[in-house]
Design a protein around this motif. Structure first.
Motif, PDB file in Angstrom:
ATOM      1  N   ALA A  15       0.878  -1.186   0.068  1.00  0.00           N
ATOM      2  CA  ALA A  15       0.003   0.048   0.156  1.00  0.00           C
ATOM      3  C   ALA A  15       0.810   1.300   0.025  1.00  0.00           C
ATOM      4  O   ALA A  15       2.057   1.231   0.539  1.00  0.00           O
ATOM      5  CB  ALA A  15      -0.878   0.142   1.251  1.00  0.00           C
ATOM      6  N   ILE A  16       0.579   2.251  -0.711  1.00  0.00           N
ATOM      7  CA  ILE A  16       1.235   3.657  -0.839  1.00  0.00           C
ATOM      8  C   ILE A  16       0.137   4.524  -0.325  1.00  0.00           C
ATOM      9  O   ILE A  16      -0.629   4.927  -0.799  1.00  0.00           O
ATOM     10  CB  ILE A  16       1.909   3.729  -2.059  1.00  0.00           C
ATOM     11  N   GLU A  17       0.745   5.202   0.807  1.00  0.00           N
ATOM     12  CA  GLU A  17      -0.401   6.000   1.346  1.00  0.00           C
ATOM     13  C   GLU A  17       0.544   7.318   1.923  1.00  0.00           C
ATOM     14  O   GLU A  17       1.828   7.333   2.310  1.00  0.00           O
ATOM     15  CB  GLU A  17      -0.990   5.228   2.489  1.00  0.00           C
ATOM     16  N   PRO A  18      -0.279   8.446   2.309  1.00  0.00           N
ATOM     17  CA  PRO A  18       0.423   9.709   2.708  1.00  0.00           C
ATOM     18  C   PRO A  18       0.958   9.031   4.380  1.00  0.00           C
ATOM     19  O   PRO A  18       0.296   8.458   5.151  1.00  0.00           O
ATOM     20  CB  PRO A  18      -0.693  10.625   3.120  1.00  0.00           C
ATOM     21  N   ALA A  19       2.278   9.755   4.552  1.00  0.00           N
ATOM     22  CA  ALA A  19       2.752   9.231   5.778  1.00  0.00           C
ATOM     23  C   ALA A  19       2.452  10.285   6.829  1.00  0.00           C
ATOM     24  O   ALA A  19       2.141  11.521   6.472  1.00  0.00           O
ATOM     25  CB  ALA A  19       4.555   9.399   5.730  1.00  0.00           C
ATOM     26  N   THR A  20       2.567   9.859   8.171  1.00  0.00           N
ATOM     27  CA  THR A  20       1.973  10.807   9.257  1.00  0.00           C
ATOM     28  C   THR A  20       3.133  10.914  10.281  1.00  0.00           C
ATOM     29  O   THR A  20       4.174  10.326  10.251  1.00  0.00           O
ATOM     30  CB  THR A  20       0.801  10.333   9.878  1.00  0.00           C
ATOM     31  N   ASN A  52       4.388  22.284   2.125  1.00  0.00           N
ATOM     32  CA  ASN A  52       4.999  22.215   0.546  1.00  0.00           C
ATOM     33  C   ASN A  52       5.654  20.808   0.537  1.00  0.00           C
ATOM     34  O   ASN A  52       6.327  20.828  -0.250  1.00  0.00           O
ATOM     35  CB  ASN A  52       5.710  23.233   0.518  1.00  0.00           C
ATOM     36  N   THR A  53       5.727  19.961   1.602  1.00  0.00           N
ATOM     37  CA  THR A  53       6.431  18.571   1.419  1.00  0.00           C
ATOM     38  C   THR A  53       5.271  17.615   1.418  1.00  0.00           C
ATOM     39  O   THR A  53       4.401  17.632   2.060  1.00  0.00           O
ATOM     40  CB  THR A  53       7.530  18.382   2.603  1.00  0.00           C
ATOM     41  N   LEU A  54       5.754  16.571   0.491  1.00  0.00           N
ATOM     42  CA  LEU A  54       4.873  15.495   0.109  1.00  0.00           C
ATOM     43  C   LEU A  54       5.571  14.435   0.451  1.00  0.00           C
ATOM     44  O   LEU A  54       6.899  14.001   0.025  1.00  0.00           O
ATOM     45  CB  LEU A  54       4.208  15.670  -1.279  1.00  0.00           C
ATOM     46  N   VAL A  55       4.895  13.466   1.512  1.00  0.00           N
ATOM     47  CA  VAL A  55       5.765  12.213   1.736  1.00  0.00           C
ATOM     48  C   VAL A  55       4.768  11.082   1.923  1.00  0.00           C
ATOM     49  O   VAL A  55       3.564  11.222   2.539  1.00  0.00           O
ATOM     50  CB  VAL A  55       6.135  12.368   3.549  1.00  0.00           C
ATOM     51  N   HIS A  56       5.225  10.245   1.194  1.00  0.00           N
ATOM     52  CA  HIS A  56       4.505   8.975   0.857  1.00  0.00           C
ATOM     53  C   HIS A  56       5.075   7.528   1.716  1.00  0.00           C
ATOM     54  O   HIS A  56       6.335   7.702   1.564  1.00  0.00           O
ATOM     55  CB  HIS A  56       4.066   8.564  -0.348  1.00  0.00           C
ATOM     56  N   ARG A  57       4.586   6.830   2.109  1.00  0.00           N
ATOM     57  CA  ARG A  57       5.129   5.645   2.746  1.00  0.00           C
ATOM     58  C   ARG A  57       4.649   4.348   1.975  1.00  0.00           C
ATOM     59  O   ARG A  57       3.665   4.385   1.517  1.00  0.00           O
ATOM     60  CB  ARG A  57       4.845   5.359   4.164  1.00  0.00           C
ATOM     61  N   LEU A  58       5.374   3.610   1.976  1.00  0.00           N
ATOM     62  CA  LEU A  58       5.045   2.072   1.248  1.00  0.00           C
ATOM     63  C   LEU A  58       5.141   1.200   2.469  1.00  0.00           C
ATOM     64  O   LEU A  58       6.051   0.863   3.309  1.00  0.00           O
ATOM     65  CB  LEU A  58       6.201   1.689   0.237  1.00  0.00           C
ATOM     66  N   ARG A  59       3.950   0.331   2.680  1.00  0.00           N
ATOM     67  CA  ARG A  59       3.599  -0.260   3.628  1.00  0.00           C
ATOM     68  C   ARG A  59       3.360  -1.611   2.955  1.00  0.00           C
ATOM     69  O   ARG A  59       2.601  -1.880   2.111  1.00  0.00           O
ATOM     70  CB  ARG A  59       2.510   0.322   4.382  1.00  0.00           C
ATOM     71  N   ILE A  60       3.741  -2.682   3.503  1.00  0.00           N
ATOM     72  CA  ILE A  60       3.432  -4.110   3.299  1.00  0.00           C
ATOM     73  C   ILE A  60       3.124  -4.785   4.590  1.00  0.00           C
ATOM     74  O   ILE A  60       3.726  -4.791   5.730  1.00  0.00           O
ATOM     75  CB  ILE A  60       4.574  -4.751   3.021  1.00  0.00           C
ATOM     76  N   GLY A  61       1.588  -5.002   4.652  1.00  0.00           N
ATOM     77  CA  GLY A  61       0.951  -5.374   5.899  1.00  0.00           C
ATOM     78  C   GLY A  61       1.164  -4.508   7.004  1.00  0.00           C
ATOM     79  O   GLY A  61       0.919  -3.282   6.736  1.00  0.00           O
ATOM     80  N   ARG A  62       1.952  -4.824   8.088  1.00  0.00           N
ATOM     81  CA  ARG A  62       1.997  -3.661   9.016  1.00  0.00           C
ATOM     82  C   ARG A  62       3.412  -2.913   8.902  1.00  0.00           C
ATOM     83  O   ARG A  62       3.776  -2.253   9.775  1.00  0.00           O
ATOM     84  CB  ARG A  62       1.942  -4.200  10.409  1.00  0.00           C
TER      85      ARG A  62
END
Ligand SMILES: CC(C)(COP(=O)(O)OP(=O)(O)OC[C@H]1O[C@@H](n2cnc3c(N)ncnc32)[C@H](O)[C@@H]1OP(=O)(O)O)[C@@H](O)C(=O)NCCC(=O)NCCS
Length: 161
Positions: A15-20, A52-62
């Protein structure tokens, strides 16, 4: 059993989603393992709070196993960093991460994306070539390695439409 096989067995999908903000420490860990001049948790916290910064995380399972970071200015953006955990490299995960990240940049009104990459970083060069980036310039001895070696950078550009 290898980690990726375990994930596959468990049915974990990427899953690729916005990082927090909660991801800051894991992202700093991943960055530190991928680059010799790693970014600290505090740096990620700042980036995760900047508009102005965009960060995505790549998650596999947890597990968060990768990220992409870029900075936007008007209708341009620069990809500051992208990495996949060593244990998960070579499986094509970075491509989706990058393309999804670019899609979100386009959604924010970005029309041109730049990045710099070490000239001989073959996995990254192939990733960017395959994602439609073209060489726009070259900077001699731009990076200095821990051992003092100086490496060239290639500036790449892609227009989003
Ligand atoms: C660059 C990086 C994100 C690629 O992630 P990845 O998920 O392993 O990449 P992929 O599996 O999608 O492979 C990307 C391309 O590199 C190629 N590749 C992978 N490993 C390679 C290697 N060791 N040598 C040469 N090419 C390689 C793949 O074949 C693929 O090219 P193709 O699509 O033309 O076949 C990852 O290697 C990484 O995190 N590196 C350290 C951080 C870094 O250098 N980031 C980029 C600079 S900002």
């Amino acid at each position: 059993m290898k980690a990726w096989l375990t994930e596959w067995w468990r049915g974990g999908t990427a899953a690729i989603e916005p990082a927090t903000l909660r991801d800051a420490s894991r992202l700093a860990q991943l960055h530190g393992a991928s680059f010799h001049r790693g970014w600290g948790e505090g740096e990620f916290e700042s980036m995760l709070t900047e508009r102005n910064t965009l960060v995505h995380r790549l998650r596999i399972g947890r597990n968060t196993v990768g990220f992409a970071v870029s900075r936007m200015a008007a209708d341009e953006a620069e990809i500051l960093s992208i990495a996949v955990a060593e244990s998960h490299r070579g499986r094509g995960l970075s491509r989706n991460l990058l393309l999804t990240h670019l899609g979100h940049l386009a959604g924010r009104g970005v029309r041109t994306v730049f990045l710099e990459v070490e000239e001989n970083n073959q996995p990254a060069r192939r990733l960017y070539d395959g994602a439609g980036f073209a060489v726009a310039g070259r900077r001699e001895r731009y990076y200095r390695e821990a051992n003092g070696e100086q490496l060239n950078a290639v500036l790449m550009r892609r227009d989003l439409s």
